[in-house]
Design an enzyme around this catalytic site. Structure first.
Site, PDB file in Angstrom:
ATOM      1  N   GLN A   1       0.827  -1.198   0.000  1.00 54.90           N
ATOM      2  CA  GLN A   1       0.000   0.000   0.000  1.00 54.90           C
ATOM      3  C   GLN A   1       0.868   1.257   0.000  1.00 54.90           C
ATOM      4  O   GLN A   1       1.563   1.517   0.979  1.00 54.90           O
ATOM      5  CB  GLN A   1      -0.875  -0.006   1.259  1.00 54.90           C
ATOM      6  CG  GLN A   1      -1.730   1.220   1.444  1.00 54.90           C
ATOM      7  CD  GLN A   1      -2.404   1.220   2.808  1.00 54.90           C
ATOM      8  OE1 GLN A   1      -1.806   0.804   3.805  1.00 54.90           O
ATOM      9  NE2 GLN A   1      -3.634   1.677   2.883  1.00 54.90           N
ATOM     10  N   GLY A   2       0.825   2.017  -1.074  1.00 52.90           N
ATOM     11  CA  GLY A   2       1.636   3.229  -1.143  1.00 52.90           C
ATOM     12  C   GLY A   2       0.810   4.471  -0.863  1.00 52.90           C
ATOM     13  O   GLY A   2       0.366   5.175  -1.779  1.00 52.90           O
ATOM     14  N   TYR A   3       0.585   4.720   0.393  1.00 55.93           N
ATOM     15  CA  TYR A   3      -0.194   5.889   0.812  1.00 55.93           C
ATOM     16  C   TYR A   3       0.705   6.947   1.457  1.00 55.93           C
ATOM     17  O   TYR A   3       0.929   8.019   0.919  1.00 55.93           O
ATOM     18  CB  TYR A   3      -1.278   5.467   1.818  1.00 55.93           C
ATOM     19  CG  TYR A   3      -2.584   4.961   1.206  1.00 55.93           C
ATOM     20  CD1 TYR A   3      -2.632   4.379  -0.054  1.00 55.93           C
ATOM     21  CD2 TYR A   3      -3.773   5.051   1.931  1.00 55.93           C
ATOM     22  CE1 TYR A   3      -3.817   3.914  -0.582  1.00 55.93           C
ATOM     23  CE2 TYR A   3      -4.972   4.592   1.404  1.00 55.93           C
ATOM     24  CZ  TYR A   3      -4.999   4.029   0.148  1.00 55.93           C
ATOM     25  OH  TYR A   3      -6.181   3.574  -0.358  1.00 55.93           O
ATOM     26  N   SER A   4       1.235   6.589   2.644  1.00 54.03           N
ATOM     27  CA  SER A   4       1.946   7.586   3.458  1.00 54.03           C
ATOM     28  C   SER A   4       3.207   8.109   2.785  1.00 54.03           C
ATOM     29  O   SER A   4       3.879   7.393   2.046  1.00 54.03           O
ATOM     30  CB  SER A   4       2.335   6.970   4.798  1.00 54.03           C
ATOM     31  OG  SER A   4       1.217   6.419   5.430  1.00 54.03           O
TER      32      SER A   4
ATOM     33  N   SER B   1       4.424  -1.099   4.126  1.00 58.75           N
ATOM     34  CA  SER B   1       4.623  -2.427   4.688  1.00 58.75           C
ATOM     35  C   SER B   1       4.959  -3.426   3.591  1.00 58.75           C
ATOM     36  O   SER B   1       4.241  -3.507   2.592  1.00 58.75           O
ATOM     37  CB  SER B   1       3.370  -2.901   5.418  1.00 58.75           C
ATOM     38  OG  SER B   1       3.113  -2.071   6.516  1.00 58.75           O
TER      39      SER B   1
ATOM     40  N   GLU C   1      -9.382  -1.341   5.449  1.00 53.20           N
ATOM     41  CA  GLU C   1      -8.146  -1.552   6.210  1.00 53.20           C
ATOM     42  C   GLU C   1      -8.459  -1.469   7.701  1.00 53.20           C
ATOM     43  O   GLU C   1      -7.992  -2.275   8.491  1.00 53.20           O
ATOM     44  CB  GLU C   1      -7.090  -0.502   5.821  1.00 53.20           C
ATOM     45  CG  GLU C   1      -5.809  -0.652   6.629  1.00 53.20           C
ATOM     46  CD  GLU C   1      -4.707   0.330   6.232  1.00 53.20           C
ATOM     47  OE1 GLU C   1      -5.005   1.301   5.520  1.00 53.20           O
ATOM     48  OE2 GLU C   1      -3.557   0.117   6.661  1.00 53.20           O
TER      49      GLU C   1
ATOM     50  N   GLU D   1      -6.082   8.764  17.271  1.00 49.60           N
ATOM     51  CA  GLU D   1      -6.551  10.146  17.369  1.00 49.60           C
ATOM     52  C   GLU D   1      -7.387  10.503  16.144  1.00 49.60           C
ATOM     53  O   GLU D   1      -8.427  11.160  16.252  1.00 49.60           O
ATOM     54  CB  GLU D   1      -5.348  11.098  17.495  1.00 49.60           C
ATOM     55  CG  GLU D   1      -4.603  11.009  18.829  1.00 49.60           C
ATOM     56  CD  GLU D   1      -3.716   9.771  18.940  1.00 49.60           C
ATOM     57  OE1 GLU D   1      -3.370   9.164  17.907  1.00 49.60           O
ATOM     58  OE2 GLU D   1      -3.378   9.393  20.079  1.00 49.60           O
TER      59      GLU D   1
HETATM   60  C1  LIG Z   1       3.514  -0.826  11.367  1.00 50.22           C
HETATM   61  C2  LIG Z   1       3.034   0.218  10.398  1.00 50.22           C
HETATM   62  C3  LIG Z   1       2.693  -0.166   9.113  1.00 50.22           C
HETATM   63  C4  LIG Z   1       2.274   0.791   8.174  1.00 50.22           C
HETATM   64  N1  LIG Z   1       2.012   0.372   6.915  1.00 50.22           N
HETATM   65  C5  LIG Z   1       1.746   1.304   5.950  1.00 50.22           C
HETATM   66  C6  LIG Z   1       1.596   0.928   4.589  1.00 50.22           C
HETATM   67  O1  LIG Z   1       1.681  -0.241   4.249  1.00 50.22           O
HETATM   68  N2  LIG Z   1       1.374   1.878   3.684  1.00 50.22           N
HETATM   69  C7  LIG Z   1       1.269   3.192   4.002  1.00 50.22           C
HETATM   70  O2  LIG Z   1       1.039   3.993   3.133  1.00 50.22           O
HETATM   71  N3  LIG Z   1       1.408   3.594   5.289  1.00 50.22           N
HETATM   72  C8  LIG Z   1       1.657   2.679   6.273  1.00 50.22           C
HETATM   73  N4  LIG Z   1       1.826   3.085   7.583  1.00 50.22           N
HETATM   74  C9  LIG Z   1       1.799   4.525   7.887  1.00 50.22           C
HETATM   75  C10 LIG Z   1       0.659   4.962   8.737  1.00 50.22           C
HETATM   76  O3  LIG Z   1      -0.517   4.993   8.009  1.00 50.22           O
HETATM   77  C11 LIG Z   1       1.030   6.336   9.324  1.00 50.22           C
HETATM   78  O4  LIG Z   1       2.107   6.122  10.190  1.00 50.22           O
HETATM   79  C12 LIG Z   1      -0.105   6.997  10.061  1.00 50.22           C
HETATM   80  O5  LIG Z   1      -1.108   7.386   9.207  1.00 50.22           O
HETATM   81  C13 LIG Z   1       0.351   8.190  10.894  1.00 50.22           C
HETATM   82  O6  LIG Z   1       1.113   9.099  10.146  1.00 50.22           O
HETATM   83  P1  LIG Z   1       2.517   9.615  10.678  1.00 50.22           P
HETATM   84  O7  LIG Z   1       3.327   8.443  11.022  1.00 50.22           O
HETATM   85  O8  LIG Z   1       3.045  10.559   9.700  1.00 50.22           O
HETATM   86  O9  LIG Z   1       2.178  10.345  12.047  1.00 50.22           O
HETATM   87  P2  LIG Z   1       1.730  11.869  12.202  1.00 50.22           P
HETATM   88  O10 LIG Z   1       0.619  12.153  11.282  1.00 50.22           O
HETATM   89  O11 LIG Z   1       2.937  12.718  12.167  1.00 50.22           O
HETATM   90  O12 LIG Z   1       1.138  11.837  13.681  1.00 50.22           O
HETATM   91  C14 LIG Z   1       1.911  12.052  14.856  1.00 50.22           C
HETATM   92  C15 LIG Z   1       0.966  12.102  16.048  1.00 50.22           C
HETATM   93  O13 LIG Z   1       0.096  13.244  15.888  1.00 50.22           O
HETATM   94  C16 LIG Z   1      -1.244  12.835  15.990  1.00 50.22           C
HETATM   95  N5  LIG Z   1      -2.105  13.663  15.137  1.00 50.22           N
HETATM   96  C17 LIG Z   1      -1.889  13.977  13.850  1.00 50.22           C
HETATM   97  N6  LIG Z   1      -2.901  14.722  13.386  1.00 50.22           N
HETATM   98  C18 LIG Z   1      -3.780  14.885  14.410  1.00 50.22           C
HETATM   99  C19 LIG Z   1      -5.026  15.563  14.562  1.00 50.22           C
HETATM  100  N7  LIG Z   1      -5.599  16.231  13.561  1.00 50.22           N
HETATM  101  N8  LIG Z   1      -5.642  15.497  15.770  1.00 50.22           N
HETATM  102  C20 LIG Z   1      -5.074  14.817  16.797  1.00 50.22           C
HETATM  103  N9  LIG Z   1      -3.901  14.168  16.704  1.00 50.22           N
HETATM  104  C21 LIG Z   1      -3.266  14.205  15.524  1.00 50.22           C
HETATM  105  C22 LIG Z   1      -1.239  11.410  15.520  1.00 50.22           C
HETATM  106  O14 LIG Z   1      -2.382  10.718  15.977  1.00 50.22           O
HETATM  107  C23 LIG Z   1       0.054  10.892  16.129  1.00 50.22           C
HETATM  108  O15 LIG Z   1      -0.140  10.553  17.462  1.00 50.22           O
HETATM  109  C24 LIG Z   1       2.192   2.147   8.542  1.00 50.22           C
HETATM  110  C25 LIG Z   1       2.521   2.530   9.849  1.00 50.22           C
HETATM  111  C26 LIG Z   1       2.945   1.585  10.779  1.00 50.22           C
HETATM  112  C27 LIG Z   1       3.307   2.050  12.157  1.00 50.22           C
END
Ligand SMILES: Cc1cc2nc3c(=O)[nH]c(=O)nc-3n(C[C@H](O)[C@H](O)[C@H](O)COP(=O)(O)OP(=O)(O)OC[C@H]3O[C@@H](n4cnc5c(N)ncnc54)[C@H](O)[C@@H]3O)c2cc1C
Lengths: 378, 394
Positions: free
Chosen positions: B132-135, B167, B249, B378
């Site tokens: 999944q290429g999202y983040s 992932s 998901e 969150e």
């Molecule tokens: C094990 C694992 C597997 C993953 N697999 C994939 C994958 O296959 N493909 C993919 O694309 N992504 C994947 N991800 C990425 C995942 O979707 C992101 O890590 C997630 O969406 C959070 O983004 P971030 O890490 O940039 O955190 P940030 O967005 O930087 O968040 C940091 C903190 O701020 C909080 N926060 C942010 N915005 C708000 C708000 N508006 N209100 C309150 N709190 C807030 C968050 O909840 C968090 O606690 C994976 C992540 C993990 C840990």
């Protein structure tokens, strides 16, 4: 006594804090871990601990130490916790020194100056199963010749495989579960029949399972009196539990500082994530929990140093509360870091691992809450 | 109907008993036991492969997908019977797959007939593994701010940019990917594309996790050419597909709160503490904490059943998966906190044989991601507050 540090104590903090930051920051732990270091700490750093006067800070001045107490040890331990510094300080300079206080003049003369100078490292061999249950001690001490023969096993002995001295709780009488009949021994490294197997733990530290296969020791290895070692053991445990509480406070404070920093720096939705009220409230809540744990820990330290009757209960409160506050700090830390918090490269995960080990060490929050309940008669 | 269902149940039971290898009826012991399929997958045993092949041939890796797309063509009621019978025998899921839990549902809804026929059957048989290429580094919770560009070059898109936390990108065969096709419109300028990870210009770099495993990657795209037929849904309308897929998901991740086939917490505690004379675990505070946890877990199992039934009947609020994901993943983290507390110093061992290479500790650390991956807790709560509770300003 006011519940804040004296000027002398504040001065100690002023030297311990930069020392730990410069000599033993988290990168130090990473280095040892990545090198698969087999000792569990850096001997060079331990020599520096000695030069700073840390190793023997609880040793009486007459025996080469500084004659300080639980509050001061706590200051050093909190800085260790903040930097995740691996060191035998808690077992050696707090645990063994307290146990040996109840020892003979020969034992004190043999070990305390060597501990103070950083030559000797000690380990506490108390637990026998996966959980802390000191009264359950079953390792047998049978009379043999002019001394004793020790048979049984110990577990979760931090630095047990490299210690020059083991403080061993053994049963010379009574039944597991009873406080009567426990005897403490000072066992030297290399004794025949002693086998230590170190295991790496989640936080990269090493703890040993130790098999005592008929280890014979002289009668003068007994610390205090035969069969009444519980009092000394209890005092020793009170000191190391409080010490572990201080280290947990440091772990919590370190994790919290990283997290607050990240809340200010990381941007999502065009703003710093620290501007979201839900995270602000949780950060503020964490701060409050940590302050409460800090007060409880200082209270326990002061009561221990004053040899106050209430010390034992205060210790239970401190160890349990510091464990809970630090747990909150590391969990919030990882969560608020988002994905980056799950990566090995980033330090917050190391705080989570260290918390787990320290929380388990010498009884977790459940154990201490249960003891408080029993003491209160319910 | 219920008579038919009884017949179906009996036949299913017989088939599973005859076809599920004994080895595949034991609980997972570690990540290595999980079958992901795909071109490069190394099966951990012959039984694992046999189980996948048999279930795949029957379409029972995706029992409720249409037969034309490699599914089992079962009704919702039949699929439930299959789940129940598999649980009764202790059968492992034959395949763990982002294709099944995420891309499949999105293709069924938004894909063209040609896309369905091309991609769904290989997913069902475990032949193609998806990632999944999202983040992106600066687009996490604020996913719609993603910057990976896809320029229109006539018959293809030219993709440039970087993804992160992908992932299993290093082991996947294909990627479903969000790309920016219109820089001037945040939500309305995103498209959803599919491409082979072996396309020139795609590279991955694994990221080591705190559990010591390395399941996710940084993924780089350098002039990657993506044929236009791989665009799913309409140009610039990828956000709708993305949101729909995220719902699935979240459903999948919330299932973690149900716990796997692992040993019960009570049994771990009894093992580590022993029992009092009356048979209770000799750790009263922990016992109470485990008991309360089991209350929540059992209630959540009921909620999951309700959710699935309502989902099949299309009676679920579209934001309800957020609630499920929040509760399920927080529960799963608690489960492993308790497992660590129950296991004590044994559970802390990281490499030893007796701890099976630190299986509990590593699983405990892995669960910390449950409330982050697929959208953080969150973010789920924000969605509930805004879309279900309709709170102002949320
Ligand atoms: C094990 C694992 C597997 C993953 N697999 C994939 C994958 O296959 N493909 C993919 O694309 N992504 C994947 N991800 C990425 C995942 O979707 C992101 O890590 C997630 O969406 C959070 O983004 P971030 O890490 O940039 O955190 P940030 O967005 O930087 O968040 C940091 C903190 O701020 C909080 N926060 C942010 N915005 C708000 C708000 N508006 N209100 C309150 N709190 C807030 C968050 O909840 C968090 O606690 C994976 C992540 C993990 C840990």
């Amino acid at each position: 006594m006011p519940l804040f540090h004296t000027d002398e104590q504040a001065m100690l903090l002023d030297s311990a804090r930069p020392f730990m930051v410069e000599q033993a920051p988290v990168a130090h732990l990473r280095g040892l871990r990545d090198a698969k270091d087999a000792t569990g700490f850096a001997p060079g750093l331990w020599r520096q601990f000695a030069e700073m006067g840390f190793c023997g800070m609880l040793v009486d001045e007459a025996e080469g130490g500084l004659g300080l107490g639980a509050v001061e040890a706590g200051i050093v331990l909190e800085e260790m916790g903040r930097n995740l510094t691996p060191s035998p300080f808690l077992a050696t300079s707090v645990g063994a020194v307290t146990a040996l206080r109840g020892g003979s003049a020969t034992q004190r003369g043999t070990w305390l100056p060597r501990i103070a100078s950083g030559e000797a490292v000690a380990a506490l061999a108390i637990d026998e199963g996966p959980h802390h249950r000191p009264a359950r001690t079953a390792l047998r001490a049978e009379r043999a010749g002019n001394g004793f023969r020790l048979s049984g096993t110990k577990s979760f002995v931090q630095h047990g495989h490299v210690a020059d001295l083991l403080i061993v709780a053994a049963r010379s009488g009574g039944e597991p579960g009873e406080e009567e009949g426990i005897t403490l021994f000072a066992v030297e490294r290399g004794a025949e029949g002693l086998h230590a197997t170190p295991e790496r733990l989640a936080d990269a530290s090493l703890a040993s399972r130790i098999a005592f296969e008929g280890v014979t020791v002289d009668a003068d290895a007994v610390i205090g009196e035969v069969g009444t070692g519980w009092a000394t053991l209890a005092r020793t445990l009170d000191m190391v539990r409080t010490g572990a509480a201080s280290e947990l406070l440091g772990v919590a404070a370190g994790a919290m500082a990283m997290t607050i920093g990240y809340l200010k720096e990381r941007k999502q939705f065009g703003v710093a994530i620290g501007s979201f009220q839900v995270l602000q409230h949780r950060a503020a809540h964490l701060y409050a929990e940590l302050e409460v744990a800090r007060a409880a820990t200082l209270k326990a330290q002061q009561l221990l140093d004053a040899e106050d009757e209430g010390a034992e209960r205060a210790v239970m409160v401190a160890k349990a509360m510091a464990g809970l506050a630090a747990q909150l700090a590391v969990q919030e830390g990882v969560q608020m870091h988002g994905g980056i918090g799950m990566t090995d490269d980033y330090d917050i995960g190391l705080y989570m691992k260290r918390h787990r080990v320290l929380a388990e060490l010498f009884g977790d929050a459940d154990f201490h809450a249960d003891r408080l309940a029993r003491l209160a008669g319910y | 109907m219920s008579e038919d269902l009884d017949t179906f149940r009996a036949e299913t039971r017989d088939w599973l008993e005859a076809n599920c290898p004994a080895e595949m009826r034991r609980p997972f012991r570690s990540e290595a036991d999980v079958c992901w399929g795909g071109r490069h997958f190394e099966f951990s045993s012959a039984a694992q492969k046999l189980w996948l092949d048999r279930m795949g041939a029957k379409g029972w890796t995706v029992p409720d997908w249409p037969r034309a797309y490699g599914g089992g063509g079962l009704s919702a009621a039949e699929a439930k019977v299959l789940r129940e019978e598999m649980a009764r025998l202790g059968c492992r899921p034959p395949l763990n797959s982002f294709g099944i839990s995420m891309l499949g549902p999105a293709l069924l809804k938004y894909g063209s007939e040609a896309q369905k026929l091309e991609h769904l059957p290989p997913i069902a048989r475990g032949e193609i593994r998806w990632c999944q290429g999202y983040s992106e580094p600066n687009a996490g919770s604020d996913l719609a701010s993603l910057a990976t560009r896809a320029e229109d070059r006539g018959d293809h898109f030219l993709v440039n940019g970087q993804k992160v936390w992908t992932s299993y990108a290093d082991q996947a065969d294909w990627i479903f990917c969000l790309v920016r096709t219109d820089p001037s419109d945040k939500h309305g300028g995103i498209s959803f594309v599919l491409f082979d990870m072996e396309t020139p210009g795609v590279s991955t770099r694994p990221i080591l996790l705190i559990s010591g495993y390395s399941p996710f990657c940084e993924t780089f795209f350098d002039d990657v050419s993506v044929p236009k037929r791989n665009l799913v849904g309409e140009l610039n309308k990828g956000w709708d597909v993305a949101k729909y897929l995220l719902g699935h998901e979240r459903e999948m991740i919330s299932g973690m709160g149900l716990g796997g086939g692992e040993v019960s917490l009570g049994a771990v505690a009894v093992e580590a503490f022993g029992t009092e004379a009356d048979g209770r675990v000799d750790a009263p505070v922990l016992r109470g904490r485990i008991a309360l946890f089991e209350v929540r877990a059992a209630a959540f199992r009921a909620m999951s059943e309700k959710f699935m039934d309502e989902l099949k009947a299309r009676r679920v609020h579209p934001a309800q998966p957020s609630m499920m994901k929040y509760v399920g993943t927080e529960l799963n983290k608690q489960r492993f906190e308790l497992a660590m507390a129950a296991g004590g110093s044994d559970a802390l061992e990281w490499e030893s044989e007796r701890s099976r290479g630190g299986a509990t500790a590593r699983a405990w650390l892995r669960t910390k991601a449950n409330s982050i991956e697929g959208g953080t807790s969150e973010i789920q709560l924000n969605i509930v507050a805004k879309r279900i509770l309709q709170l102002p300003g949320a």
